[in-house]
Design an enzyme around this catalytic site. Sequence first.
Site, PDB file in Angstrom:
ATOM      1  N   CYS A   2      -1.290  -1.493  -3.006  1.00 48.30           N
ATOM      2  CA  CYS A   2      -0.303  -1.715  -1.959  1.00 48.30           C
ATOM      3  C   CYS A   2      -0.424  -3.152  -1.449  1.00 48.30           C
ATOM      4  CB  CYS A   2      -0.438  -0.780  -0.768  1.00 48.30           C
ATOM      5  SG  CYS A   2      -0.355   0.947  -1.229  1.00 48.30           S
ATOM      6  N   ARG A  27       0.985  -5.673  -6.623  1.00 48.93           N
ATOM      7  CA  ARG A  27      -0.040  -4.766  -6.105  1.00 48.93           C
ATOM      8  C   ARG A  27       0.428  -3.310  -6.041  1.00 48.93           C
ATOM      9  NH1 ARG A  27      -4.056  -7.514  -3.305  1.00 48.93           N
ATOM     10  NH2 ARG A  27      -4.565  -5.619  -2.165  1.00 48.93           N
ATOM     11  N   TRP A  75       1.810   1.533  -3.828  1.00 51.31           N
ATOM     12  CA  TRP A  75       1.322   2.195  -5.036  1.00 51.31           C
ATOM     13  C   TRP A  75       0.763   3.523  -4.546  1.00 51.31           C
ATOM     14  CZ3 TRP A  75      -3.366   4.072  -6.936  1.00 51.31           C
ATOM     15  CH2 TRP A  75      -3.395   4.336  -8.318  1.00 51.31           C
ATOM     16  N   ASN A 101      -2.860  -0.450   3.681  1.00 50.86           N
ATOM     17  CA  ASN A 101      -3.337  -0.516   2.301  1.00 50.86           C
ATOM     18  C   ASN A 101      -4.756   0.046   2.300  1.00 50.86           C
ATOM     19  OD1 ASN A 101      -4.630  -3.301   0.335  1.00 50.86           O
ATOM     20  ND2 ASN A 101      -4.194  -1.240  -0.305  1.00 50.86           N
ATOM     21  N   GLY A 102      -4.960   1.131   1.551  1.00 52.65           N
ATOM     22  CA  GLY A 102      -6.289   1.747   1.507  1.00 52.65           C
ATOM     23  C   GLY A 102      -6.160   3.251   1.543  1.00 52.65           C
ATOM     24  N   GLU A 487      -9.682  -4.723 -26.054  1.00 56.21           N
ATOM     25  CA  GLU A 487      -8.742  -5.452 -25.188  1.00 56.21           C
ATOM     26  C   GLU A 487      -7.336  -5.456 -25.797  1.00 56.21           C
ATOM     27  OE1 GLU A 487      -8.595  -6.362 -22.274  1.00 56.21           O
ATOM     28  OE2 GLU A 487      -7.121  -7.955 -22.160  1.00 56.21           O
ATOM     29  N   LYS A 491      -4.080  -3.858 -23.963  1.00 52.64           N
ATOM     30  CA  LYS A 491      -2.859  -4.650 -23.699  1.00 52.64           C
ATOM     31  C   LYS A 491      -1.631  -3.923 -24.217  1.00 52.64           C
ATOM     32  CE  LYS A 491      -3.970  -6.699 -21.439  1.00 52.64           C
ATOM     33  NZ  LYS A 491      -5.012  -7.202 -20.620  1.00 52.64           N
ATOM     34  N   GLU A 494      -0.914  -0.612 -22.106  1.00 51.49           N
ATOM     35  CA  GLU A 494      -0.498  -0.731 -20.706  1.00 51.49           C
ATOM     36  C   GLU A 494       0.896  -1.309 -20.536  1.00 51.49           C
ATOM     37  OE1 GLU A 494      -2.880  -3.104 -18.012  1.00 51.49           O
ATOM     38  OE2 GLU A 494      -3.240  -4.618 -19.521  1.00 51.49           O
ATOM     39  N   HIS A 510     -16.351   7.456 -38.912  1.00 54.47           N
ATOM     40  CA  HIS A 510     -16.959   8.621 -38.266  1.00 54.47           C
ATOM     41  C   HIS A 510     -15.930   9.458 -37.507  1.00 54.47           C
ATOM     42  CE1 HIS A 510     -20.956   7.248 -39.330  1.00 54.47           C
ATOM     43  NE2 HIS A 510     -20.584   6.037 -38.944  1.00 54.47           N
ATOM     44  N   LYS A 609      -1.765  -4.407  -9.984  1.00 52.18           N
ATOM     45  CA  LYS A 609      -2.661  -5.493 -10.387  1.00 52.18           C
ATOM     46  C   LYS A 609      -4.058  -5.330  -9.797  1.00 52.18           C
ATOM     47  CE  LYS A 609      -3.363  -9.588 -12.208  1.00 52.18           C
ATOM     48  NZ  LYS A 609      -3.467  -9.556 -13.670  1.00 52.18           N
TER      49      LYS A 609
HETATM   50  O1  M6R Z   1      -9.210  -7.563 -10.749  1.00 53.23           O
HETATM   51  P1  M6R Z   1     -10.133  -6.916 -11.738  1.00 53.23           P
HETATM   52  O2  M6R Z   1     -10.490  -7.812 -12.862  1.00 53.23           O
HETATM   53  O3  M6R Z   1     -11.349  -6.340 -11.079  1.00 53.23           O
HETATM   54  O4  M6R Z   1      -9.299  -5.723 -12.330  1.00 53.23           O
HETATM   55  C1  M6R Z   1      -9.840  -4.830 -13.251  1.00 53.23           C
HETATM   56  C2  M6R Z   1      -8.777  -4.012 -13.927  1.00 53.23           C
HETATM   57  O5  M6R Z   1      -8.041  -3.280 -12.997  1.00 53.23           O
HETATM   58  C3  M6R Z   1      -7.810  -4.875 -14.742  1.00 53.23           C
HETATM   59  O6  M6R Z   1      -8.487  -5.659 -15.669  1.00 53.23           O
HETATM   60  C4  M6R Z   1      -6.785  -3.987 -15.472  1.00 53.23           C
HETATM   61  O7  M6R Z   1      -7.426  -3.240 -16.461  1.00 53.23           O
HETATM   62  C5  M6R Z   1      -5.656  -4.822 -16.070  1.00 53.23           C
HETATM   63  N1  M6R Z   1      -4.413  -4.138 -15.893  1.00 53.23           N
HETATM   64  C6  M6R Z   1      -5.806  -5.086 -17.519  1.00 53.23           C
HETATM   65  O8  M6R Z   1      -4.769  -5.828 -18.057  1.00 53.23           O
END
Ligand code: M6R
Length: 614
Positions: A2, A27, A75, A101-102, A487, A491, A494, A510, A609
């Site tokens: 949020c 956010r 969010w 937010n929280g 990674e 990517k 997501e 395996h 984010k």
């Molecule tokens: O801000 P942070 O690096 O702590 O965030 C960690 C994850 O939330 C962040 O890397 C998330 O996995 C991204 N969406 C990946 O692209």
Amino acid sequence: MCGIVGYIGDKKAYPILIKGLSRLEYRGYDSAGIALLENGTNLNVYKRQGKVIDLTEFVDGHSTEGTVGIGHTRWATHGLPNDVNAHPHCSGDGSIALVHNGIIENYDILKKELIKRGHEFKSETDTEVLVHLIEDIKEKSGVSLVEAVRIALNEVHGAYAIVVVSTEDPDKIIAAKKSSPLVIGMGEDEYYLASDATPIVEYTKNVVYLEDEQIAIIDRKNGLRIISISNKEISPYVQELEMQLEELEKGGYEHFMLKEIYEQPRAIHDSFRGRLDAKSGRVSLGGIKDYEEQIAKADRIIIIACGTSWHAALVAEYYFEDLARIPVEVEYASEFRYRNPIINKNDVVIAISQSGETADTLAALKMAKEQGATLLGIVNVVGSTISRVTDAGSYTHAGPEIGVASTKAFTTQLVVLALMALAIGKRKGTIADKKFQLLLDELESLPEKIEELLKSDDYIRGVAEIYKDAQNALYLGRGTSYPIALEGALKLKEISYIHAEGYPAAEMKHGPIALIDENMPVFVVAAHGEHYEKVVSNIQEVKARKGKIIGIVSKGDTAVKDIADHIIEIPKSDEFIVPILATIPLQLISYHIAVMRGCNVDQPRNLAKSVTVE
Ligand code: M6R
């Protein structure tokens, strides 16, 4: 998650709040709302499911008057994303509006109590409880709004950043925080509030980061006053922002993600600027200088992180163990903190986080601190909570990353981790001079190599076109390239919603090999290095089962070229540098596939984010 904003001053609040919410949309973006105090008497609240743009369409034609207001982009945690659950939430008599937010963890008990006392709730949120609680305390005790907020905050458990306005005190904004961030921008007789500095930077560079359990009282006439929730006066500490406004714009790119992929040569250069001088064989990270001896002598390094930052930690495990000969454990922050782990005083705990606000990483750090470990942070957002709670650390200097999918934050994390391992390895004498010099040279040449690599973007888009309709994808790599396989898969899933798995190439046989058929694209990081021949064998195994191979190979490769369906070449480099280079074509593949599938690249569904909930 949020994003929250607030404004009090001489200007019309509405456009400032909307612009601020748009900047904070990364956010959370499932609903948005604002509350404006018109003439100090009317509290106009507008809220809508959807994005900030949907809110503005809804508000069109209604009054947007007022020089005091608050806003929220959500969010969802408690309650569906809909109009009713959107913030702001109001007191029963409609005089108080609050954005949050929280998570208020004891909301259920408080809600039952408040219902018994006659409060009626409209939403399913935890937040609404807080505004009713403030109203209840005010009515019951006859105290001021500030005092009611202070008493209420002593009764709630959990995390909060809140901003409150009221018709009874129309020339005041009250804000408070615990475990969720809140920044106050100090203008000329005007104040801006936001979850981070991005909505503030175009108005003022002077900011105050509110600390946990602090309450800011901003009065139109008397300015800013800060007290603790135990009612102690606190002098505001004003800092200057380094952020530039242009960094927050798309700069001609279609999406922030693409801009951020293309920014990597510059971002990586900034991440080693002043820290690395290959010519004189020097590497030095000012932020950890005083702790180098302690790191060198550490029994163990524990790295905690989430998501993409966790993948950076996995690469760092190779860096620290190989170059500095220190045992490393890599932990998901969300698992580590609930495991009662054994942490010793001689352990160094490194938190990696782009945002510096990830709730699980933060909580894991606090736990490690209580057990006496030394805490280091590798963080991108300057002034973020993790950067402030750690003993020392190094910023990645990637610049603001707006796209929800992390790109330049990841590659700059790898650079800083490599520098750190090299500095410690040099100090300990665990790295040969020749290797040390080679890696410094390689790191320094990265911006140029990435510029070169980005020239293949059109070709990579062509490869993406072929696989855009895939239902599944597999990513393989060995050694330092295994985390890059993870990674690459993250990517893709997501932002394009294609199911993807990353695996150590040798583990494929395996189990995952059962998935391979002629419809399965398999992205293999197969650059030259120690594992090359073995990876080529793994590629043969996939080919024998008719899988489609997309090889990420070193320039001039022939063996993979002969068997793969497609290859993407990266500049030749040492294995330690390969993860940084190999990441880039995988970012581009995911980006192009997502665009071709019509996905919202910068704001993928269900994500945010900055994950400030546990
Ligand atoms: O801000 P942070 O690096 O702590 O965030 C960690 C994850 O939330 C962040 O890397 C998330 O996995 C991204 N969406 C990946 O692209």
